[in-house]
Scaffold this motif. Structure first.
Motif, PDB file in Angstrom:
ATOM      1  N   ILE A 198       0.813  -1.222   0.000  1.00 18.24           N
ATOM      2  CA  ILE A 198       0.000   0.000   0.000  1.00 18.24           C
ATOM      3  C   ILE A 198       0.846   1.272   0.000  1.00 18.24           C
ATOM      4  CG2 ILE A 198      -2.008  -1.139   1.036  1.00 18.24           C
ATOM      5  CD1 ILE A 198      -1.247   0.238   3.717  1.00 18.24           C
ATOM      6  N   GLY A 199       2.170   1.138   0.232  1.00 19.48           N
ATOM      7  CA  GLY A 199       3.063   2.303   0.184  1.00 19.48           C
ATOM      8  C   GLY A 199       3.236   3.022   1.510  1.00 19.48           C
ATOM      9  N   PHE A 246       4.888   4.298  21.277  1.00 12.34           N
ATOM     10  CA  PHE A 246       4.308   5.169  20.244  1.00 12.34           C
ATOM     11  C   PHE A 246       4.929   4.890  18.884  1.00 12.34           C
ATOM     12  CE2 PHE A 246       4.515   8.988  17.606  1.00 12.34           C
ATOM     13  CZ  PHE A 246       3.182   9.362  17.550  1.00 12.34           C
ATOM     14  N   VAL A 247       4.086   4.769  17.864  1.00 13.32           N
ATOM     15  CA  VAL A 247       4.562   4.631  16.484  1.00 13.32           C
ATOM     16  C   VAL A 247       3.664   5.456  15.566  1.00 13.32           C
ATOM     17  CG1 VAL A 247       4.672   3.009  14.512  1.00 13.32           C
ATOM     18  CG2 VAL A 247       5.730   2.394  16.692  1.00 13.32           C
ATOM     19  N   GLU A 248       4.300   6.097  14.579  1.00 15.24           N
ATOM     20  CA  GLU A 248       3.563   6.842  13.555  1.00 15.24           C
ATOM     21  C   GLU A 248       3.856   6.242  12.191  1.00 15.24           C
ATOM     22  OE1 GLU A 248       3.041  11.410  13.393  1.00 15.24           O
ATOM     23  OE2 GLU A 248       4.665  10.973  11.974  1.00 15.24           O
ATOM     24  N   ILE A 249       2.793   6.066  11.405  1.00 18.74           N
ATOM     25  CA  ILE A 249       2.898   5.546  10.037  1.00 18.74           C
ATOM     26  C   ILE A 249       2.259   6.551   9.097  1.00 18.74           C
ATOM     27  CG2 ILE A 249       2.078   3.747   8.452  1.00 18.74           C
ATOM     28  CD1 ILE A 249       2.372   1.764  10.793  1.00 18.74           C
ATOM     29  N   VAL A 250       2.951   6.836   7.996  1.00 19.37           N
ATOM     30  CA  VAL A 250       2.454   7.769   6.982  1.00 19.37           C
ATOM     31  C   VAL A 250       2.159   6.992   5.699  1.00 19.37           C
ATOM     32  CG1 VAL A 250       3.024   9.784   5.568  1.00 19.37           C
ATOM     33  CG2 VAL A 250       3.736   9.698   7.964  1.00 19.37           C
ATOM     34  N   LEU A 251       1.022   7.315   5.092  1.00 17.55           N
ATOM     35  CA  LEU A 251       0.593   6.656   3.862  1.00 17.55           C
ATOM     36  C   LEU A 251       0.243   7.700   2.810  1.00 17.55           C
ATOM     37  CD1 LEU A 251      -0.276   4.032   2.367  1.00 17.55           C
ATOM     38  CD2 LEU A 251      -2.563   4.420   3.308  1.00 17.55           C
ATOM     39  N   PRO A 252       1.090   7.856   1.779  1.00 16.72           N
ATOM     40  CA  PRO A 252       0.745   8.779   0.692  1.00 16.72           C
ATOM     41  C   PRO A 252      -0.471   8.271  -0.095  1.00 16.72           C
ATOM     42  CG  PRO A 252       3.094   8.208   0.654  1.00 16.72           C
ATOM     43  CD  PRO A 252       2.417   7.256   1.597  1.00 16.72           C
ATOM     44  N   HIS A 253      -1.271   9.200  -0.585  1.00 16.30           N
ATOM     45  CA  HIS A 253      -2.436   8.854  -1.406  1.00 16.30           C
ATOM     46  C   HIS A 253      -1.961   8.214  -2.708  1.00 16.30           C
ATOM     47  CE1 HIS A 253      -5.693   9.427  -4.311  1.00 16.30           C
ATOM     48  NE2 HIS A 253      -6.508   9.467  -3.268  1.00 16.30           N
ATOM     49  N   ARG A 254      -2.583   7.111  -3.062  1.00 11.65           N
ATOM     50  CA  ARG A 254      -2.340   6.454  -4.354  1.00 11.65           C
ATOM     51  C   ARG A 254      -3.681   5.989  -4.891  1.00 11.65           C
ATOM     52  NH1 ARG A 254       1.298   1.634  -2.812  1.00 11.65           N
ATOM     53  NH2 ARG A 254       1.352   1.274  -5.047  1.00 11.65           N
TER      54      ARG A 254
END
Length: 155
Positions: free
Chosen positions: A32-33, A43-51
């Motif tokens: 999913i990218g 604590f964890v942060e995940i970023v997902l660019p729009h595709r």
């Protein structure tokens, strides 16, 4: 979200490298990218660019994909607090979708609520970010099972 979070002491001094390496093994996140942008104790942060490939019929990022990054962010938040030889599995989560995931990127922030030895209770918030305006689009509560002495790898 995590500025008011409790301060946890990791049991593994190398927790960040271990968690990032585990995330790297997740082909689903690669598919999913998604990228892991922050790793701190509990604590964890995940970023997902729009595709386009991960959208639903209205052009928003699919709710199942929102659930995937919420699950991973909170699950890995739990994994920051487990011993070095312990992997984690999600056993349950509840996801509320509050607004369409309509952003140039999504940001999932997971944190530990209660770090038990076997069951860890976590939560996550997912924001849709468009033109740097952050909209809360999902909240999740999760139960994680710690599998002591079980390393990761193919089942």
């Amino acid at each position: 979200m995590h500025h008011d979070a409790p301060i946890f002491q990791p049991k593994d001094p190398d927790y960040a490298a271990r968690v990032r390496a585990s995330f790297g093994l997740q082909q689903a996140m690669q598919l999913i990218g998604a990228e892991m942008s922050a790793v701190e104790p509990g604590f964890v942060e995940i970023v997902l660019p729009h595709r386009p490939q991960i959208t639903q019929q209205h052009g928003y990022i699919h709710g199942g994909v929102v659930g995937m990054i919420a699950d991973s962010a909170a699950g890995y938040a739990a994994n920051t607090l487990t011993p070095h030889d312990t992997s984690v599995l999600t056993v349950e989560y509840k996801l509320n979708l509050l607004a369409p995931a309509d952003g140039q990127r999504l940001v999932a922030r997971g944190e530990v609520i209660k770090p038990g030895r076997t069951l860890l209770i976590t939560r996550a918030e997912v924001f849709a970010v468009r033109d740097e305006k952050w909209t809360l689009c999902a909240v999740m509560q999760q139960t994680i099972m710690a599998m002591h002495g079980k390393k990761e790898g193919a089942a």
